[in-house]
Structure formats: structure tokens, C-alpha cells
Design a protein around this motif. Structure first.
Motif, short mmCIF file in Angstrom:
data_model
loop_
_atom_site.label_atom_id
_atom_site.label_comp_id
_atom_site.label_asym_id
_atom_site.label_seq_id
_atom_site.Cartn_x
_atom_site.Cartn_y
_atom_site.Cartn_z
N GLN B 26 0.84 -1.21 0.00
CA GLN B 26 0.00 0.00 0.00
C GLN B 26 0.87 1.26 0.00
N LYS B 36 -3.74 9.78 -5.71
CA LYS B 36 -4.90 10.14 -4.89
C LYS B 36 -4.55 11.14 -3.79
N TYR B 37 -3.43 10.91 -3.13
CA TYR B 37 -3.09 11.78 -1.99
C TYR B 37 -2.01 12.81 -2.34
N ASP B 43 -0.66 20.07 -0.56
CA ASP B 43 -1.35 21.11 0.21
C ASP B 43 -0.85 21.15 1.64
N GLN B 44 -0.53 19.95 2.13
CA GLN B 44 -0.09 19.87 3.51
C GLN B 44 1.31 20.46 3.67
N ARG B 48 0.16 27.89 -1.08
CA ARG B 48 0.13 28.83 -2.21
C ARG B 48 -0.37 30.16 -1.69
N GLY B 180 -12.25 31.08 -10.17
CA GLY B 180 -10.91 31.49 -9.71
C GLY B 180 -10.95 32.28 -8.43
N ASN B 182 -12.00 32.88 -4.50
CA ASN B 182 -12.18 32.03 -3.32
C ASN B 182 -12.76 32.85 -2.19
N ILE B 206 1.48 34.40 -7.26
CA ILE B 206 1.46 33.29 -6.30
C ILE B 206 2.86 33.04 -5.77
N LYS B 211 5.36 24.75 4.48
CA LYS B 211 4.65 24.84 5.76
C LYS B 211 5.24 23.83 6.73
N ASP B 212 5.24 24.17 8.00
CA ASP B 212 5.69 23.18 8.96
C ASP B 212 4.48 22.41 9.51
N ASN B 213 4.73 21.58 10.51
CA ASN B 213 3.66 20.72 11.01
C ASN B 213 2.52 21.49 11.66
N LYS B 214 2.78 22.77 12.01
CA LYS B 214 1.71 23.56 12.62
C LYS B 214 1.16 24.60 11.65
N ASN B 215 1.40 24.33 10.38
CA ASN B 215 0.86 25.20 9.33
C ASN B 215 1.51 26.57 9.29
N ARG B 216 2.65 26.73 9.92
CA ARG B 216 3.34 28.01 9.86
C ARG B 216 4.18 28.03 8.60
#
Lengths: 309, 711
Positions: B26, B36-37, B43-44, B48, B180, B182, B206, B211-216
Motif C-alpha cells: 500500500q 490520490k493523496y 497542500d499539507q 500557495r 478562480g 475564493n 502566487i 509549511k511546517d507541522n503547525k501550518n506556519r
């Protein structure tokens, strides 16, 4: 040249240690990869105790020290303490019913002020030790039903208490003791049944209910056809085939939906579905679907922070 | 003791190997083959960041910037870093209490967690900004200022035509035209900001960030290799004369109505005043929400651009067009005389249509004195013209003229929400009266600009441009040119002459003379401008609300100078009285300002002040405001009563009987207010009951009946 001290490392399971070390390194690297910033000094940030990977590194170090102590401890200590430990673990679980703190809908945590402890997790170690001790007893004959029942009681009591605490996910882990039981002499049929049930649950998740129903029916029909002569002689075979078919259909049509709609928590469902690459399980209620979607959203930032185009 | 069983150990090993193989399979599938991911993973890990370009600047006809960009600041907070900050000082500067402070911090944590930045106060006012700048060092690093670009209106006028920006809503997002966009993006909501959104918005850039693990956001992805830079919006040059617009808005203070002026040669709109209007700056600052709520609930509808979205009966300004049709159709000549003996008796029985000036008139003098009988006769001859086999075809022919004059259809101006008005067709009357059951007398009041006919102010101004140009017009528009070229071909249609009927100049000359007479010696003589030959036409428009007659609308439409016209203009002042009294003088001041560039004569300057101070807001608006006020107080009272406070007041104060009664009465306030809420028009009112102005939300459900009016 380095030489192992044969007395000090005697009996150490090196394979297990390397596997453990490998898993820790993979975990650390995973955290490092998502938190890494090329502007940071790698050494400084690893030692700074500010980043998650730095904290994990320190925890690893502490664990290593504790681990060495455990490895150096005479194994008789664990044998001697296992029953007491198990009792302590069970008491801790029972204590959660009284002093437990509810976290995420399950009352399985004991608050200690600076941290929360989940006894059912701690009890896994004590259960393993207690089970190991029981199975190692000279008088234990695992081929007897009595021994099997006692072993099952030791292994699954915490699991049952865990279910009562609305933490069924932790209970599932205890089923892994079935493998130890098998190694110790549990009849193969039990293992076959447990694995069949596992496969049945997985199939119920992956394949649409109607397709699976048709597959079960076709298999039952083929088996009946192949055994037609034996069935003529012994009707019990037909009942057995019908019973297995009914069980499979029951698990697939009632058991798994019940598990997914009523028993398991959203985060547990999401873990299971993710493992099998599924994200579209059809739940009975919209509320449940919304809960699961919310949990899926937590996994990725995609839904939380939509990308602007 | 259990017996060690090596073969079973191998089975267990096999089980583990099998499970591991499954996981590896898998893993390989997800990493190497499946996409798929992939997007989710990107994004993770990659953000952008959209870089919004500066929107285009809008200039008036003299090159003055009337809509530009300015920088404003948001106060940002990182809740995890505010420990030890002088919270009290910050609250003092921002004018909030500690409860509000806590509320905002909690909201920030809930929205973005404590380690990510959130907006603590958006769009800081200049005053707060100045105070914060002095003591910002006290609040760092938990707080910082983040700049953003907002729209600025240097003249703070023309809110209705320049428009404003607003956060894009879900309905807009569903529109394929706005693909276009958002949630959180800003978009032109009304006015030029909306029409020219594509031109003004520019091209977004753009930036890709890790990004880091905390979205910073940590650093540029691939050192900015794939970043695109934003391209600023295109600047636009309009035909608007901002000083004329300012004067128009000043003159229309405390009034309802509109002024529209166009350059007849180019179709360029010189000014477009809708009264009441709003200060566009109110909709850019920190208190935008509060202001927009006030504007939305104001019964005078300040957000409605009356110039294009409200339609009125044109009144006597319509007679000029009847003159053109009559002369071109040959049913009358310039010397045709009609007598006014007090009313138009051409329809025999029924209520006669009155005329004020007794006497005999030819075309020119009939325009000058605005004789109803003359134009009722002209239209009667047009409709009953034997050249056409039936009334359907003769009315259709009349409609053809009206459409050619720019009425009954949207002109296509570059200001949103334009309405088409109404020019009644044979189908319209067939539906209303039944086929064969109507004749000219059924709609004779249309001949003098009353009855079913409806026009928007922009249509009337355009009609004047048509007459001034002697038979053609260019679609009125605000934008003349776009810097960098008209990439979206939005201006092409404004360069084309619209001329579908060829009417000889001689006919226009007669009409011009009549209109000149209006200003020189006729109904519009109060509008005379020294040194300028202006051709004009007054209009006094009867109107009704739910069957109740309202004060007349004052109309005046004109162009000037007669030779080589440079401005075509109209003004309507709702419910103020005769056209000559208010609309006429306003037009004369506007024309003088435009043609002479400034008004210097003392008496004329005094006239500006006098008109500006004149309050002609109809009483119904004040009544509605009082009703709204009462509804608010009623809510307060209901709350006080529910909580028992009213009783306490009664118990603790010695009140006069009257006051006690008044308090008791408060309990019934809510019901009373509900009862007072105007109900929807039943739809049974007749044509006499036309609303004061037909606004977009009012449906015309009137039955068709004859109207007889005096103009």
C-alpha cells in the motif's frame, strides 16, 4: 576493537533493539521532515528543545536510559512483579470509572495535574508480563480449556473494561494476544476464525455490501454443490455451510455497520479507513458522515486551509 | 508449562510478514503509483500564498485620481507570544475593555491556534494607528502590524458610480463568470468596481511557501523558482468631471432624485448623481459593516443608483419626442395650430385632460408653454394615422421611434443594475384591456409623459443628447479609455453612433427653438443662464403611492449651448413640486459650472447654498425612519418588560398617571409596530397609483386605466 561483554549483554534481544531503534529513527525523521526549516541550524534546533523533533529526541534519550535499566534488571524481578503489576493495572482501570476524566467522549483518563494517564494503555505492559508469567508456569498446559480460559481472562479483562470506558480502539489491540496464544498451542481453528473475521471486516469495508452478499452466496452454493454427496449422508454439513454463510452475511450486513455507526469513534474509523485507502464509507446518518468528514479534514490541511488559486 | 513450538513460531512470523507486505504494498502504491493523496500531501506541505496586485486607478476627465489605493494596517496577534505584554495599554489605545480583549484572544486561538497569527483588529483607523506606532515596541513580538491595500476615494463623492469592494459571497462563487475567486477574496460590488472588475483587479501573483507541522510558513519553496509576480490592474480614464459631480451632490443634499449629464458628442457621462448618496470612504474603513448596515436600512435607499435603477414617468420632457414623431410622420407641420380651451376634448366623454395656457399654439410655442392639448393631439394623429391598418401597427411604429430614442430598453451603460424602463406596446394593452378593446383614448396621457411610460434618468439625459445631436447618440458611458489597451473589448460599443431613424435636421431645429423658448420665456425661464443659450424642457410628474397622491416630481432636461452642444443633462427631484422650481435651477447651475468651468457670480453662488440647504425629503421617509426608530425602542422595551425592569421602574418612581399609561403602552409596542409594517401592494391600484418612483424592488401590478393629468 570493540568486544561485547558477554556477561553484561547476555540474553539481550538485539534484533528487537535494532528494530526499536529503527522505528524511533523513522519517527524522528518523519517529524523532522515536516518541521524542518533550512534556515535553522540542524544541530542547534535538534538540541534546543523547542521543535517537536528536538523534544522527541530528548524523550528518546530518556527512554534509552530507562530501557537500559530495564534490560539490566534481572528478569526475575519482572516475573516476581508481574501479577502485582497486573493487579495494579486493573485497579487503575477500575479507578477511572470513579476518578476518570472524560476526553473525547471516553472516560479512560486519570488526571495527574501535569499530565493525563490512560491506564488501559499502561495495562498492556502488565498484561503482557502477567500472561507471559502464566504461560511459563510449569503447571500450565495450554491445551486444556481451563488454561485457555484463564489466559483469555488475563488478556481480555482489560479489553472488556476498556470497551466499558467507551474506548473500543484500545480493546482491539488486546486481540493481538491471540497470536501468542496460537504460538503456545491454541488450536489452529481459533486463529483461522479470528483471521477470517478480520478479513470479513476488511472486505465489508472495501467491497460494496450487495457485491459481498452475492460473493458469499455464490461461495456457499459452490460449497454445497461440491459437497452434495456428503450432504446427502450428513445434513449437518449443509447446516454448517448455511451457518457460516449466515454468519458472514450477518457480520457484513449488521456487525460492521453497527461497529462503524455505533461503536467506534470517528478518529478510529478514520484510521481504519485510511489504512485501507478508503474515504467514502457510506454511513447511515448524515450526522455520522459529517463527523467522519470532520475527522478526515483534521488529517490534512487541504480542507482547513483551502488553497487560493 | 507451554511447549515451545518452532513451526507455530514460523506461522506467526508468516502472519507478520504478510501484514508487513500488505503495508509495504500500500505504501508503494500510494508513493509511486497513485496520485490520490498527491494533491493533499502538497497542500499539507506547500502553501500557495496569493499576492493581490494593486487595483487600477480611476481618473476623471481632467486626469484627477478619483479612485486609488492606499495602505491601511491590521493589528495581528500571536496568542502564544503575548505573555508579559502591557494588555491594559493596548486596550486603552484600541478603546476596548478587558472582556473584549479576552473575547478576541479566545476567538484568535479557536480560529488559528495560539502559535499562528490572527487578525486582532482589522483596518486600524488613522488615530489608533498613530497611537500604536508610538508604543508598538511594548507589544512586540505578540502583536505586529500588517499592511494591506484598500481603496481610497480622494474626493469622497460618486459612491454609487465608483462602487466599492466587498468580500466575495457564496452566490458569486457559484457563478462561472467568477471562476478562480475564493472565499475571503475581495470583488467589485457595485459601480465601476463591478463592471470593470476584470480590468481593475489585475493579475494575482502566487508565492509557494513551505509549511511546517503547525501550518506556519517557514521558507519559500524551491527558493521562489515557481513563484509568479502580481501584475497591477489597469488604470482607467473616465469622462466624469469630479468637480461637477461634487457640485451635483451638494445641490442634491437633502433631496431624493438624480442628476445625469452626458457629453452629447461622445456619450461620456459627465456626472451621475443619485440622491441620497453615500460617502464611499465609509465603506472602506474599520466601521464598514456598521455603515453598510445603516445604508441598507435607510428608507431613502442611498445604495440605490437612481440614475440607472429607478424609473419615473418622464412628464412633459416627453413632449419633445412627440414633436419629433409627429413631424417626421407628417401628421402635423411646424405650422399646425391647436387650441387649448382648458382641456383636451379629443376623446369625447370622460375626464378631460387639462391644459393650463389657454390659446392657440403651433409646434414651437406648444413646446415653450408645454401645452398638453397640443401633444395629445399630435399623438392622437400618430396613433390614428390612416397610413397604418390598425392601432397595433401604428402603436408599434410609435414604439419604434421610442426605441430609437433610447427608451424602453437598456442602453448598455457601464454602471451595473441598469433598468429598461417601460414603453407600452400593443401586446401590453392587448393583455391589459383585451384585443380590440382599447384605442388611443385608453392611453392618451402617455402623450404628455404620464401613464404607462417609464424612463430612467440616464435615458432622459441620453434623449437630450439625441435631440442635441439632431438624431443620433452614443451609448452613455463613464470609461473613455483603459491604459494598456481595452483587452476585454469593453469600450468598443461606446464608440459607435446609434442612429436607426433618419430625421431631418429641420425638424430638430423646430424642437430646439421650442426648447430654447422654454428657457428664454417659457416654463423654464428661472433656469436661464446669462451668456449661454440653453434648450430645456420642464416636467412636472404626478405620482402616487398605494393610491395616495404624492407631491409632484420636479423634472428638467436640457442641452447647451444650442449650437455645438457640449452638455446634455437631466435632473429629477422627487416629490418637490414643479419642474421649473427645483430641477430647472439645479440644471442651470450645473450647466453653468460645466460650460464656464466655475461659478463666480455672487447671486449664483448664493443660489447653490440656498438649494443645497433646501430640505425636500418627502415626509414619508421621515415617517419610515420614525417607525424604524420606534421598532428599535419597541425591542428594547420588550426586553425590559421580559426582564421585569419596567415593573421596577414603576415601583420605584412616582410616575404621573400619563407616564404609567405610557409604560403600559410600551408592552403593546411590538404588536403595534407589526401592524404598522406596510403590507405589499394588493396589485389592484390603477395607473393613477403609480409609485413615486419605480424602484427595482417594486413590482408594477397596476391595472390599466386611463389617466388624465395636467402638466
Amino acid at each position: 576493537m570493540y568486544q561485547r561483554n558477554p556477561t553484561l549483554v547476555k540474553g539481550v534481544d538485539w534484533l528487537m533493539i535494532w528494530l526499536y531503534a529503527a522505528l524511533v529513527v523513522i519517527g524522528l525523521l518523519s517529524i523532522f521532515s515536516v518541521e524542518y526549516n533550512s534556515n535553522d541550524s540542524v544541530v542547534q534546533s535538534f538540541l534546543g528543545f523547542k521543535k517537536e523533533y528536538s523534544k522527541q529526541l530528548y524523550f528518546f534519550g530518556i527512554s534509552l536510559v530507562i530501557g537500559i535499566f530495564i534490560l539490566l534488571t534481572d528478569s526475575k524481578f519482572f516475573t516476581a512483579m508481574s501479577n502485582l503489576g497486573y493487579l495494579f493495572g486493573i485497579l487503575l482501570i477500575l479507578a477511572t470509572f470513579v476518578v476518570g476524566k472524560e476526553v473525547g467522549g471516553s472516560k479512560s483518563w486519570i488526571p495527574l495535574g501535569f499530565m493525563n494517564v490512560q491506564p488501559v494503555e499502561v495495562c498492556k505492559i502488565f498484561t503482557s508480563l502477567a500472561l507471559a508469567k502464566y504461560l511459563s508456569l510449569p503447571e500450565t498446559n495450554f491445551k486444556t480449556t481451563r488454561a485457555q480460559l484463564i489466559a483469555a481472562a488475563i488478556a481480555f479483562s482489560p479489553a472488556i473494561l476498556s470497551v466499558l470506558q467507551k474506548e473500543p480502539g484500545a480493546a482491539i489491540v488486546y486481540f493481538s494476544f491471540a497470536l501468542a496464544f496460537y504460538r503456545e498451542g491454541l488450536p489452529t481453528l481459533y486463529l483461522v476464525i479470528i483471521f477470517s473475521l478480520g478479513i470479513l471486516v476488511i472486505a465489508s469495508i472495501l467491497v460494496s455490501p450487495n457485491t459481498l452478499f452475492i460473493v458469499f452466496t455464490i461461495i456457499a452454493a459452490i460449497l454445497t454443490y461440491l459437497n452434495r454427496r456428503r450432504i446427502k449422508r450428513d445434513k449437518a454439513i449443509l447446516f454448517m455451510i448455511a451457518g457460516v454463510w449466515l454468519l458472514c452475511v450477518g457480520v457484513q450486513k449488521i456487525g460492521v455497520p453497527l461497529l462503524f455507526n455505533k461503536v467506534l469513534k470517528p478518529h478510529q474509523i478514520v484510521r481504519i479507513l485510511s489504512t485501507f485507502g478508503k474515504d467514502d464509507y457510506k454511513f447511515k446518518s448524515e450526522e455520522r458522515t459529517a463527523e467522519i468528514n470532520k475527522e478526515f479534514a483534521k488529517l490534512g490541511t487541504t480542507k482547513r486551509n483551502p488553497v487560493k488559486k | 508449562m507451554a511447549v515451545f513450538n518452532p513451526s507455530r513460531k514460523n506461522v506467526v512470523l508468516l502472519v507478520f510478514i504478510g501484514m508487513l507486505a500488505l503495508i509495504l504494498f500500500q505504501l508503494a502504491n500510494l508513493q509511486l503509483f497513485s496520485s490520490k493523496y498527491k494533491l493533499a500531501a502538497e497542500d499539507q506541505g506547500i502553501f500557495r500564498k496569493v499576492i493581490y496586485p494593486d487595483r487600477g486607478i480611476v481618473y476623471d476627465r481632467n486626469g484627477k485620481a478619483i479612485l486609488q489605493n492606499t495602505t491601511i494596517y491590521d493589528l495581528m496577534v500571536i496568542p502564544g507570544k503575548i505573555k508579559g505584554t502591557d494588555t491594559f495599554a493596548l486596550c486603552n489605545i484600541l478603546g476596548i475593555d478587558t472582556a473584549e480583549f479576552k473575547k478576541r484572544i479566545i476567538a484568535a486561538i479557536l480560529k488559528n491556534k495560539s502559535y499562528r497569527a490572527s487578525v486582532f483588529e482589522a483596518l486600524l483607523s488613522n488615530e489608533k494607528m498613530a497611537k500604536l506606532n508610538e508604543s508598538m515596541f511594548k507589544f512586540e513580538p505578540g502583536y505586529y502590524l500588517q499592511q494591506r491595500s484598500v481603496r481610497d476615494y480622494p474626493f469622497d463623492v460618486a459612491g454609487n458610480i465608483l462602487g466599492y469592494l466587498s468580500e466575495v459571497d457564496s452566490t458569486t462563487l457559484k457563478n462561472p463568470k467568477y471562476v478562480g475567486y475564493n472565499m475571503g477574496d475581495y470583488i467589485g460590488k457595485v459601480g465601476l468596481e463591478k463592471t470593470y472588475e476584470k480590468v481593475l483587479m489585475g493579475q494575482r501573483g502566487i508565492e509557494f511557501w513551505k509549511k511546517d507541522n503547525k501550518n506556519r510558513l517557514t521558507e519559500r519553496w524551491e527558493s521562489g523558482k515557481y513563484d509568479t509576480i502580481p501584475i497591477a490592474g489597469q488604470n482607467m480614464h473616465t469622462s466624469l468631471d469630479i468637480e461637477l459631480q461634487e457640485l451635483g451632490e451638494k445641490l442634491m443634499e437633502n433631496k431624493l432624485g438624480s442628476i445625469v449629464a452626458v457629453d452629447p458628442k461622445t456619450g461620456g457621462i459627465l456626472c451621475m448623481v443619485s440622491a441620497p448618496s453615500f460617502k464611499p470612504k465609509l465603506l472602506t474603513g474599520a466601521e464598514r459593516r456598521k455603515h453598510i448596515n445603516e445604508l441598507l436600512t435607510n428608507p431613502a435607499l442611498p445604495l440605490l443608483n437612481r440614475s440607472v435603477s429607478a424609473s419615473y414617468s418622464p412628464g412633459s420632457t416627453f413632449k419633445t419626442l412627440q414633436a419629433l414623431v409627429g413631424l417626421h410622420e407628417g401628421v402635423i407641420t411646424t405650422q399646425t395650430q391647436v387650441s387649448c380651451g382648458g382641456a383636451f376634448y379629443g376623446c369625447g366623454s370622460g375626464k378631460p385632460m387639462k391644459c393650463l395656457d389657454y390659446g392657440t399654439f403651433n409646434m414651437q410655442s406648444a413646446i415653450t408653454v408645454s401645452d398638453n392639448t397640443y401633444f395629445a393631439t399630435v399623438m392622437q394623429r400618430v396613433i390614428n394615422n390612416p397610413k397604418y391598418p390598425n392601432i397595433d401597427s401604428s402603436l408599434a411604429n410609435w414604439d419604434r421611434y421610442m426605441y430609437a430614442f433610447g427608451l424602453g430598453h437598456k442602453l448598455g451603460v457601464d454602471v451595473p443594475s441598469e433598468k429598461r424602463g417601460l414603453i407600452p406596446t400593443p401586446e401590453y394593452y392587448n393583455k391589459a384591456h383585451g384585443k380590440g378593446n382599447w384605442n388611443y383614448c385608453s392611453f392618451r396621457s402617455v402623450s404628455i409623459g404620464q401613464g404607462e411610460v417609464d424612463v430612467t434618468p440616464i435615458q432622459v439625459a441620453n434623449e437630450m443628447a439625441y435631440i442635441a445631436n439632431k438624431g443620433w447618440y452614443k451609448i452613455p458611458h463613464l470609461v473613455d479609455s483603459i491604459e494598456g489597451g481595452d483587452k476585454y473589448d469593453m469600450l468598443g460599443k461606446y464608440k459607435e453612433k446609434q442612429q436607426t431613424i433618419d430625421i431631418p435636421d429641420s425638424i430638430f431645429e423646430v424642437v430646439h427653438s421650442g426648447m430654447e423658448g422654454v428657457v428664454e420665456r417659457g416654463t423654464g425661464r428661472r433656469s436661464k443662464i446669462p451668456g449661454i443659450t440653453m434648450c430645456g424642457k420642464t416636467g412636472t410628474v404626478e405620482n402616487y403611492i398605494r393610491g395616495v397622491k404624492q407631491k409632484n416630481h420636479s423634472f428638467f432636461a436640457a442641452f447647451a449651448p444650442r449650437e455645438n452642444p457640449k452638455i446634455a443633462i437631466m435632473c429629477v427631484v422627487e416629490n418637490s413640486g414643479q419642474g421649473a422650481w427645483f430641477a430647472g435651477p439645479i440644471v442651470s447651475l450645473m450647466v453653468e459650472k460645466y460650460l464656464k468651468d466655475s461659478i463666480t457670480e455672487k447671486s449664483r453662488l448664493a443660489k447653490i447654498e440656498e438649494i443645497s440647504k433646501l430640505n425636500l425629503i418627502p415626509p414619508r421617509i421621515y415617517a419610515e425612519l420614525r417607525r424604524q426608530d420606534s421598532a428599535r425602542h419597541s425591542g428594547d422595551s420588550a426586553y425590559l418588560i421580559a426582564k421585569g425592569f419596567i415593573k421596577i421602574i414603576k415601583d420605584t418612581l412616582e410616575l404621573d398617571d400619563d407616564e404609567v399609561d405610557a409604560l403600559d403602552k410600551l408592552k403593546k409596542d411590538k404588536e403595534t409596530v407589526k401592524k404598522d409594517t406596510p403590507k405589499k401592494d394588493s396589485g389592484n391600484s390603477n395607473l393613477n397609483n403609480k409609485p413615486a418612483a419605480i424602484l427595482p424592488d417594486e413590482k408594477k401590478k397596476q391595472n390599466i386605466t386611463d389617466t388624465v393629468k395636467n402638466n
